[in-house]
Design an enzyme around this catalytic site. Sequence first.
Site, PDB file in Angstrom:
ATOM      1  N   ASP A  21       0.813  -0.998  -0.006  1.00  0.00           N
ATOM      2  CA  ASP A  21      -0.117  -0.051  -0.122  1.00  0.00           C
ATOM      3  C   ASP A  21       1.020   1.316  -0.035  1.00  0.00           C
ATOM      4  O   ASP A  21       1.932   1.269   0.500  1.00  0.00           O
ATOM      5  CB  ASP A  21      -0.865  -0.214   1.337  1.00  0.00           C
ATOM      6  CG  ASP A  21      -2.233   0.740   1.275  1.00  0.00           C
ATOM      7  OD1 ASP A  21      -2.344   1.505  -0.148  1.00  0.00           O
ATOM      8  OD2 ASP A  21      -2.813   1.069   2.161  1.00  0.00           O
ATOM      9  N   HIS A  38       2.420   3.397  -9.170  1.00  0.00           N
ATOM     10  CA  HIS A  38       2.137   2.020  -9.456  1.00  0.00           C
ATOM     11  C   HIS A  38       3.327   0.940 -10.278  1.00  0.00           C
ATOM     12  O   HIS A  38       3.553   0.249  -9.881  1.00  0.00           O
ATOM     13  CB  HIS A  38       0.895   1.570 -10.098  1.00  0.00           C
ATOM     14  CG  HIS A  38      -0.362   2.189  -9.265  1.00  0.00           C
ATOM     15  ND1 HIS A  38      -0.502   1.792  -7.888  1.00  0.00           N
ATOM     16  CD2 HIS A  38      -1.498   3.008  -9.501  1.00  0.00           C
ATOM     17  CE1 HIS A  38      -1.654   2.624  -7.641  1.00  0.00           C
ATOM     18  NE2 HIS A  38      -2.243   2.877  -8.505  1.00  0.00           N
ATOM     19  N   LEU A 132      11.607 -19.422  -4.934  1.00  0.00           N
ATOM     20  CA  LEU A 132      10.441 -18.903  -4.118  1.00  0.00           C
ATOM     21  C   LEU A 132       9.104 -18.921  -4.949  1.00  0.00           C
ATOM     22  O   LEU A 132       9.239 -18.635  -5.982  1.00  0.00           O
ATOM     23  CB  LEU A 132      10.769 -17.302  -3.683  1.00  0.00           C
ATOM     24  CG  LEU A 132       9.471 -16.612  -2.966  1.00  0.00           C
ATOM     25  CD1 LEU A 132      10.176 -15.675  -1.947  1.00  0.00           C
ATOM     26  CD2 LEU A 132       8.948 -15.581  -4.096  1.00  0.00           C
TER      27      LEU A 132
HETATM   28  C1  IPE Z   1      -5.787  -2.781  -0.655  1.00  0.00           C
HETATM   29  O1  IPE Z   1      -5.058  -1.396  -0.611  1.00  0.00           O
HETATM   30  C2  IPE Z   1      -5.462  -3.537  -1.908  1.00  0.00           C
HETATM   31  C3  IPE Z   1      -4.412  -3.498  -2.326  1.00  0.00           C
HETATM   32  C4  IPE Z   1      -3.201  -3.296  -1.885  1.00  0.00           C
HETATM   33  C5  IPE Z   1      -4.343  -4.073  -3.656  1.00  0.00           C
HETATM   34  P1  IPE Z   1      -6.138  -0.233  -0.910  1.00  0.00           P
HETATM   35  O2  IPE Z   1      -5.322   1.083  -0.713  1.00  0.00           O
HETATM   36  O3  IPE Z   1      -7.135  -0.384  -1.976  1.00  0.00           O
HETATM   37  O4  IPE Z   1      -7.073  -0.410   0.345  1.00  0.00           O
HETATM   38  P2  IPE Z   1      -8.049   0.656   1.210  1.00  0.00           P
HETATM   39  O5  IPE Z   1      -9.139   0.932   0.197  1.00  0.00           O
HETATM   40  O6  IPE Z   1      -7.290   1.705   1.633  1.00  0.00           O
HETATM   41  O7  IPE Z   1      -8.463  -0.252   2.421  1.00  0.00           O
HETATM   42  C1  IPE Z   2      -1.488   0.136  -3.482  1.00  0.00           C
HETATM   43  O1  IPE Z   2      -1.146   1.535  -3.435  1.00  0.00           O
HETATM   44  C2  IPE Z   2      -1.595  -0.374  -4.611  1.00  0.00           C
HETATM   45  C3  IPE Z   2      -2.973  -0.755  -5.079  1.00  0.00           C
HETATM   46  C4  IPE Z   2      -4.200  -0.594  -4.382  1.00  0.00           C
HETATM   47  C5  IPE Z   2      -3.329  -0.886  -6.527  1.00  0.00           C
HETATM   48  P1  IPE Z   2      -2.299   2.531  -3.344  1.00  0.00           P
HETATM   49  O2  IPE Z   2      -2.972   3.014  -4.649  1.00  0.00           O
HETATM   50  O3  IPE Z   2      -3.470   2.040  -2.526  1.00  0.00           O
HETATM   51  O4  IPE Z   2      -1.761   3.807  -2.777  1.00  0.00           O
HETATM   52  P2  IPE Z   2      -2.539   4.946  -1.873  1.00  0.00           P
HETATM   53  O5  IPE Z   2      -2.741   4.191  -0.466  1.00  0.00           O
HETATM   54  O6  IPE Z   2      -3.307   5.647  -2.544  1.00  0.00           O
HETATM   55  O7  IPE Z   2      -1.261   5.835  -1.248  1.00  0.00           O
HETATM   56 MG    MG Z   3      -4.158   2.401  -0.553  1.00  0.00          MG
END
Ligand code: IPE
Ligand code: IPE
Ligand code: MG
Length: 241
Positions: A21, A38, A132
Site C-alpha cells: 500500500d 504503481h 520462491l
Molecule cells: C488494499 O489497498 C488493496 C491492495 C493493496 C491491492 P487499498 O489501498 O485499496 O485499500 P483501502 O481501500 O485503503 O482499504
Molecule cells: C496500493 O497503493 C496499490 C493498489 C491498491 C493497486 P495505493 O494505490 O492504494 O496507494 P495509496 O494508498 O493511495 O497511497
Molecule cells: Mg491504498
Amino acid sequence: MEKEINGELLQIPEHIAVILDGNGRWAKKRGMPRNYGHLQGAKNVEKICIDAGELGVKYMTVYAFSTENWKRSTEEVSGIMNILRQYLASFKTHARREQLTVRVIGDRSRLADDINQLIDELWDMSKDHQGLTLSIALNYGSRDEITRAVRRIAAEAQDGSLQPEQVNETLLSSYLDTGYMPDPDLLIRTSGELRLSNYLLWQLAYTEFYFTDVFWPDFNRDELIKAIRYYNERDRRYGGV
Ligand code: IPE
Ligand code: IPE
Ligand code: MG
C-alpha cells in the site's frame, strides 16, 4: 528455517503475505501521477522477491489489485492493467533467472483475455522452478474467495460427489485459491494503514501482523529484515499456553 543476517540468527518465516500500500501517496509526495507510483511499486515486487528468496522465504503472496479497486478512476484502473501487462510479460526472464514460480489468486474471470493468457504462460514456464513461489492477488477479495469455494462445495454436495460430513476446515482451506500453500506466518502492510482490506481473512487466523509507515515503493531489503526481526520477537502460541 534459521539464517544468520548481519551477525544475528533469525528464524525466517516460510510464508510472508504483503499488502503493498502507499503507491499513490508515494507518487503524490514527488508531484507525480498515481500510476507512476504503481509502476515503481511493481518494480519493487521483483526486488523484494529476490531479497526474500535469498533470505530463505518460500512463499510471498502480494495484494496487487482488490475486488474493490475497480471503483477507482478508469484512468487509474487501465493504467494499473497496462503496468500488469508489461510486468507479467517481462517477469518471464526474471522468473527463469531467479527460479521463481509465479501464480495468481483471485477471480480471474474479470481480467482481460490477454492478461489471463500471460498468467497461464508464466505459470506454465515457471511451475517446476525451485525458488520462491510468488502469488499475486488480482481481483482478489477474501469474502469473494470464500464464497466461490463454498459455491463449489455446495455444487459437489448437490451432485453427490461430496458428503456434508466431509466438509471441515482442512477441506475448506483446500478449496480456497491459496490451497496449494501453508498459511502466512507474517503479514506486512506498508504505508501506515491498520486494516486488512478483505485480504486472506481465513488464512491470517494465526499470522503475526507487521505494520510500517514506509510507502511500498520505498520498502527495501532492510525494511524486510526489520519485519522479520519483529516476527522473531513475537512469542507464537497458536491458541495454546
Ligand atoms: C488494499 O489497498 C488493496 C491492495 C493493496 C491491492 P487499498 O489501498 O485499496 O485499500 P483501502 O481501500 O485503503 O482499504
Ligand atoms: C496500493 O497503493 C496499490 C493498489 C491498491 C493497486 P495505493 O494505490 O492504494 O496507494 P495509496 O494508498 O493511495 O497511497
Ligand atoms: Mg491504498
